[in-house]
Design an enzyme around this catalytic site. Structure first.
Site, short mmCIF file in Angstrom:
data_model
loop_
_atom_site.label_atom_id
_atom_site.label_comp_id
_atom_site.label_asym_id
_atom_site.label_seq_id
_atom_site.Cartn_x
_atom_site.Cartn_y
_atom_site.Cartn_z
N GLU A 182 -12.26 14.11 -3.45
CA GLU A 182 -11.90 13.95 -2.04
C GLU A 182 -11.15 15.18 -1.58
O GLU A 182 -10.90 16.11 -2.36
CB GLU A 182 -11.05 12.69 -1.85
CG GLU A 182 -9.78 12.69 -2.70
CD GLU A 182 -9.02 11.36 -2.69
OE1 GLU A 182 -9.14 10.59 -1.74
OE2 GLU A 182 -8.30 11.13 -3.68
N LEU A 206 -8.58 7.81 -2.97
CA LEU A 206 -7.90 6.86 -2.11
C LEU A 206 -8.93 6.10 -1.28
O LEU A 206 -9.91 6.69 -0.80
CB LEU A 206 -6.93 7.60 -1.17
CG LEU A 206 -6.06 6.64 -0.36
CD1 LEU A 206 -4.96 6.04 -1.24
CD2 LEU A 206 -5.46 7.30 0.85
N1 PMP Z 1 -7.63 10.71 0.43
C1 PMP Z 1 -6.38 11.18 0.31
C2 PMP Z 1 -5.99 11.88 -0.95
C3 PMP Z 1 -5.45 11.04 1.36
O1 PMP Z 1 -4.20 11.50 1.22
C4 PMP Z 1 -5.86 10.42 2.57
C5 PMP Z 1 -4.93 10.28 3.73
N2 PMP Z 1 -3.78 9.62 3.42
C6 PMP Z 1 -7.19 9.93 2.65
C7 PMP Z 1 -8.04 10.10 1.56
C8 PMP Z 1 -7.69 9.26 3.90
O2 PMP Z 1 -7.18 7.95 4.00
P1 PMP Z 1 -6.94 7.26 5.41
O3 PMP Z 1 -8.24 7.28 6.12
O4 PMP Z 1 -6.49 5.90 5.08
O5 PMP Z 1 -5.90 8.09 6.11
#
Ligand code: PMP
Length: 286
Positions: A182, A206
């Site tokens: 990611e 995540l």
């Molecule tokens: N991956 C990582 C490592 C992150 O830090 C985030 C943002 N917090 C996301 C993915 C995206 O998650 P979200 O759409 O819940 O912000």
């Protein structure tokens, strides 16, 4: 205007708020967090963030600091007190402090610490960065193995961001065993021949709140989605690419490791998904 923040039950001016030096969030990164966007003074997908917070706390055997209803109330009050029209609410819960430093967790009756603050970001939705698209570098993913828990261990992602900035880029995608995990603070996607490709959910990434919403929108728009592992080379030969996160929504990607994607401008699918996401999430905001 002095920002009002929330710390362990109190609303305080930011310069009067404090946390113990023995707090395990400070000493051990023993803490989890959430970031919720605010558009038009309303919270985007509060429910999704509250559910993920509970999961992160449960995975780490950490106590819930308060009910979901109380959490919503705090978010709303901070947005109101700080007159946030567009911006973010940052929330952090730590395992608290029992007044010393020890690797063993403190006793179960040690109350968690909870901190919330707002960040004012006028123009968050109509972002110039999204119109330009992001330039990405790839870096090795050397983070720990429970990236599905949203902990505050953000040193390596911060370093990744700095590595990107140093070479005139905007962000980094992390690669493990040859496959993209990611972005430093977002989930990663590419689009080839109309098919959206993104890594499947596991403990390695995540579980983005925005990822879930955007994949639902893509499905409703009859777009094909493949959740599978992919390499940087595959993404480089894509028609377009993008990332998703609660604070940047859908962010087009126009370059990966020096290779320009398509025309080097945000792609039509990323632009469309961003538009629908912003429209739908604002309608559902609370
Ligand atoms: N991956 C990582 C490592 C992150 O830090 C985030 C943002 N917090 C996301 C993915 C995206 O998650 P979200 O759409 O819940 O912000």
């Amino acid at each position: 205007m002095t920002r009002t923040v929330y710390v362990n039950g109190e609303y305080l001016p930011e310069n009067e708020a404090s946390i113990s030096i023995f707090d395990r969030g400070f000493l051990m990164a023993d803490a989890v967090y959430e970031v919720t966007s605010v558009l038009g003074g309303k919270l985007i997908d509060f429910e999704g963030h509250a559910v993920r917070l509970k999961r992160s706390l449960d995975e780490l055997d950490m106590a819930e600091p308060c009910t979901k209803e109380a959490l919503l109330e705090i978010h709303r009050k901070l947005v109101e007190l700080n007159e946030i029209d567009e911006g973010l609410v940052y929330l952090q819960v730590t395992r608290g402090s029992d007044g010393d430093r020890d690797f063993a967790f403190p006793s179960e009756d040690t109350p968690p610490s909870i901190v919330l603050f707002t960040q004012n970001k006028p123009g968050l939705a109509d972002s110039p960065a999204a119109k330009k698209g992001a330039k990405i570098i790839s870096i090795e993913d050397i983070r720990w193995g429970r990236r599905d828990i949203k902990t505050v261990q953000l040193l390596y992602p911060s370093m990744g961001k700095m590595m990107a900035k140093k070479v005139g880029c905007d962000d980094a995608w992390m690669v493990e065993d040859g496959y993209v995990t990611e972005g430093t603070s977002n989930n990663a996607y590419f689009v080839k021949d109309g098919v959206i490709v993104t890594r499947p959910l596991s403990t390695e990434i995540l579980h983005g709140i925005t990822r879930k919403a955007v994949l639902r929108i893509a499905e409703e728009a009859q777009l094909k989605i493949e959740e599978r592992l992919f390499t940087i080379e595959e993404a480089q030969s894509a028609d377009e690419a993008f990332t998703t996160s609660a604070s940047a929504f859908v962010m087009p990607v126009v370059e990966i490791d020096g290779v320009t994607l398509g025309e080097g401008v945000p792609g039509p699918i990323a632009k469309r998904l961003r538009e629908i996401y912003l429209d739908e999430s604002q309608k559902a905001a609370i």
